[in-house]
Scaffold this motif. Structure first.
Motif, PDB file in Angstrom:
ATOM      1  N   ALA A 157       2.731  17.566   3.815  1.00 28.84           N
ATOM      2  CA  ALA A 157       2.623  18.304   2.622  1.00 28.84           C
ATOM      3  C   ALA A 157       1.396  17.789   1.549  1.00 28.84           C
ATOM      4  N   SER A 158       0.437  18.439   1.124  1.00 38.29           N
ATOM      5  CA  SER A 158      -0.524  17.824   0.533  1.00 38.29           C
ATOM      6  C   SER A 158      -0.177  17.518  -1.075  1.00 38.29           C
ATOM      7  N   GLU A 181      11.992  19.312   3.748  1.00 39.94           N
ATOM      8  CA  GLU A 181      12.136  18.030   3.822  1.00 39.94           C
ATOM      9  C   GLU A 181      10.672  17.276   3.782  1.00 39.94           C
ATOM     10  N   LEU A 182       9.951  17.867   2.995  1.00 43.32           N
ATOM     11  CA  LEU A 182       8.475  17.353   2.885  1.00 43.32           C
ATOM     12  C   LEU A 182       8.505  16.811   1.266  1.00 43.32           C
ATOM     13  N   GLU A 183       7.673  15.691   1.267  1.00 44.18           N
ATOM     14  CA  GLU A 183       7.426  15.111   0.012  1.00 44.18           C
ATOM     15  C   GLU A 183       5.608  15.018  -0.242  1.00 44.18           C
ATOM     16  N   PRO A 184       5.168  15.777  -1.395  1.00 40.82           N
ATOM     17  CA  PRO A 184       3.912  16.227  -1.411  1.00 40.82           C
ATOM     18  C   PRO A 184       3.096  14.799  -1.624  1.00 40.82           C
ATOM     19  N   LEU A 185       2.028  14.695  -1.332  1.00 41.29           N
ATOM     20  CA  LEU A 185       1.251  13.593  -1.761  1.00 41.29           C
ATOM     21  C   LEU A 185       0.683  13.360  -3.086  1.00 41.29           C
ATOM     22  N   LEU A 186       0.432  14.506  -3.657  1.00 41.67           N
ATOM     23  CA  LEU A 186      -0.317  14.677  -5.082  1.00 41.67           C
ATOM     24  C   LEU A 186       0.429  15.588  -5.855  1.00 41.67           C
ATOM     25  N   ASP A 187       0.532  15.540  -7.158  1.00 41.00           N
ATOM     26  CA  ASP A 187       0.747  16.745  -8.017  1.00 41.00           C
ATOM     27  C   ASP A 187      -0.078  16.898  -9.245  1.00 41.00           C
ATOM     28  N   LEU A 188      -1.220  17.840  -8.990  1.00 44.16           N
ATOM     29  CA  LEU A 188      -2.116  17.729 -10.133  1.00 44.16           C
ATOM     30  C   LEU A 188      -2.263  18.977 -10.863  1.00 44.16           C
ATOM     31  N   GLY A 211      -5.978  22.124  -2.531  1.00 42.32           N
ATOM     32  CA  GLY A 211      -5.139  20.849  -2.851  1.00 42.32           C
ATOM     33  C   GLY A 211      -5.159  19.972  -1.331  1.00 42.32           C
ATOM     34  N   ALA A 212      -5.242  20.700  -0.258  1.00 44.12           N
ATOM     35  CA  ALA A 212      -5.090  19.976   1.089  1.00 44.12           C
ATOM     36  C   ALA A 212      -6.443  19.358   1.195  1.00 44.12           C
ATOM     37  N   LEU A 259       0.824  -1.321   0.062  1.00 44.64           N
ATOM     38  CA  LEU A 259      -0.107  -0.006  -0.038  1.00 44.64           C
ATOM     39  C   LEU A 259       0.696   1.245  -0.108  1.00 44.64           C
ATOM     40  N   GLY A 260       2.162   1.025  -0.071  1.00 44.56           N
ATOM     41  CA  GLY A 260       3.131   2.158  -0.482  1.00 44.56           C
ATOM     42  C   GLY A 260       3.008   3.371   0.681  1.00 44.56           C
ATOM     43  N   ARG A 261       2.811   4.547   0.238  1.00 45.66           N
ATOM     44  CA  ARG A 261       2.668   5.436   0.965  1.00 45.66           C
ATOM     45  C   ARG A 261       1.561   5.539   1.755  1.00 45.66           C
ATOM     46  N   LEU A 262       0.531   4.820   1.655  1.00 46.11           N
ATOM     47  CA  LEU A 262      -0.404   5.016   2.591  1.00 46.11           C
ATOM     48  C   LEU A 262      -0.173   4.271   3.809  1.00 46.11           C
ATOM     49  N   GLU A 263       0.730   3.327   3.810  1.00 47.52           N
ATOM     50  CA  GLU A 263       1.342   2.825   4.914  1.00 47.52           C
ATOM     51  C   GLU A 263       2.040   3.719   5.654  1.00 47.52           C
ATOM     52  N   ASP A 264       3.034   4.326   5.251  1.00 46.09           N
ATOM     53  CA  ASP A 264       3.749   5.343   5.778  1.00 46.09           C
ATOM     54  C   ASP A 264       2.961   6.422   6.713  1.00 46.09           C
ATOM     55  N   LEU A 265       1.735   6.881   6.011  1.00 40.61           N
ATOM     56  CA  LEU A 265       0.875   7.808   6.589  1.00 40.61           C
ATOM     57  C   LEU A 265       0.297   7.420   7.772  1.00 40.61           C
ATOM     58  N   ALA A 266      -0.316   6.013   7.550  1.00 38.90           N
ATOM     59  CA  ALA A 266      -0.782   5.529   8.830  1.00 38.90           C
ATOM     60  C   ALA A 266      -0.064   5.476   9.837  1.00 38.90           C
TER      61      ALA A 266
END
Length: 351
Positions: free
Chosen positions: A286-287, A303-310, A319-320, A29-36
């Protein structure tokens, strides 16, 4: 400086162990696991409940708008506040869709507007002045004004935390505020204006060249006046809503509540907050990466990686807001999936 609470490493580890037991290949589940896991350390629980988000939009005008750095006239700030209150803006749609409580905080809108008792969003009128001074030629605000704006944002976050909100989001509205944000990012990261200044509300190349010059002039002026600390730079080239945003992130961190960043302007405010107290950075997500040119460089500084790039560049916390269901999904998967033992499924035998 107020001592900041720390994320709880033991809860992060418990969440990490749970992830390893859920009925899925490890890491699938990739970054979803990290977020949890990240949220578990801060909410704090090894299996956090559904988030209770609150969104505050801080609005103010900027004296630098007279330099012609925006595609829209300054009176649009007040007009958009009315739109927020009437429920017609993009953020109103997203807040309704994702069940996010919404408040508008006027910290320095120059033009008057009616206060409709039937407003969709809550309005808090706490104007510090009718917009900032022109940052190209003078400090944007006084020290007292800067501290007042910061405290307003801090208090809004603290009150939301006391009301039980578990995710704090801030947006902004202020014609010409990408100029102030660009100047702050340049000052606090050392990047050149040419690398940070973007098209804002949709200016043409000639106006962008002017905007670069305005930012350079503002930084040269503030440097000559002795600007050094993050607070110095905020006072010299910031905005009332940007100062309130920075205070909001400080207030969220002090309350131990995660804060979700939006775009270019909110990231500039977060940079001020983190340069003021590095511990605030532990509470930020970072959203998205906006289309504004320097946003990714500002996120890298945090040092933040955004979740989306739309390709967004609207602001308003749009975006948030789009990331709220993503975070809710991460927590739902983490808390509601069965473990291998519960489901009677054989676990992987690979180390």
């Amino acid at each position: 400086m107020i001592p900041m609470p720390q994320p709880q490493a033991a809860l992060a580890q418990a969440a990490r162990e749970r992830q390893s037991q859920l009925t899925k290949p490890a890491g699938s589940l990739g970054r979803l696991e990290d977020l949890a896991i990240w949220l578990a350390a801060r909410l704090p629980s090894p299996t956090p409940m559904r988030l209770k988000p609150m969104l505050a939009i801080f609005a103010a005008d900027h004296g630098v708008a007279t330099e012609g750095v925006s595609a829209f006239p300054a009176e649009v700030t007040a007009q958009m506040v009315i739109n927020f209150l009437n429920g017609g803006a993009a953020i109103n749609v997203l807040a309704r869709q994702h069940q996010i409580s919404l408040a508008i905080i006027d910290v320095g809108v120059a033009n008057d507007y009616p206060n409709n008792s039937q407003s969709i969003a809550k309005l808090f009128r706490t104007p510090i002045a009718n917009g900032t001074a022109n940052l190209r030629h003078a400090p944007a605000m006084s020290e007292a004004q800067c501290q007042k704006a910061w405290q307003i944002g801090f208090s809004i976050a603290q009150e939301a935390a006391k009301a039980g909100k578990t995710l704090l989001i801030a947006g902004e509205m202020g014609i010409a505020n990408t100029t102030a944000a660009a100047a702050l990012i340049c000052a606090l990261t050392g990047h050149a204006a040419e690398d940070i200044v973007g098209l804002g509300t949709g200016i043409n190349p000639a106006s962008r060249a002017l905007k670069v010059q305005v930012v350079n002039d503002a930084i040269a002026r503030a440097t000559a006046s002795g600007a050094n600390s993050a607070q110095d730079w905020l006072r010299e080239v910031g905005g009332f809503e940007i100062a309130a945003l920075a205070g909001f992130y400080a207030g969220a961190a002090a309350a131990g509540v995660p804060a979700l960043l939006d775009g270019f302007i909110t990231t500039a405010a977060a940079l001020v907050a983190v340069k003021h107290d590095a511990a605030i950075g532990q509470w930020l997500i970072a959203s998205h990466a906006s289309q504004e040119q320097g946003h990714r460089l500002a996120l890298q500084a945090l040092e933040l990686e955004p979740l989306l790039d739309l390709g967004l560049r609207l602001g308003e916390a749009s975006g948030a807001a789009l990331c709220v269901p993503l975070l809710q999904s991460a927590l739902a998967l983490h808390g509601e999936m069965a473990t291998f033992a519960e489901a009677g499924v054989a676990a992987s035998n690979m180390e």
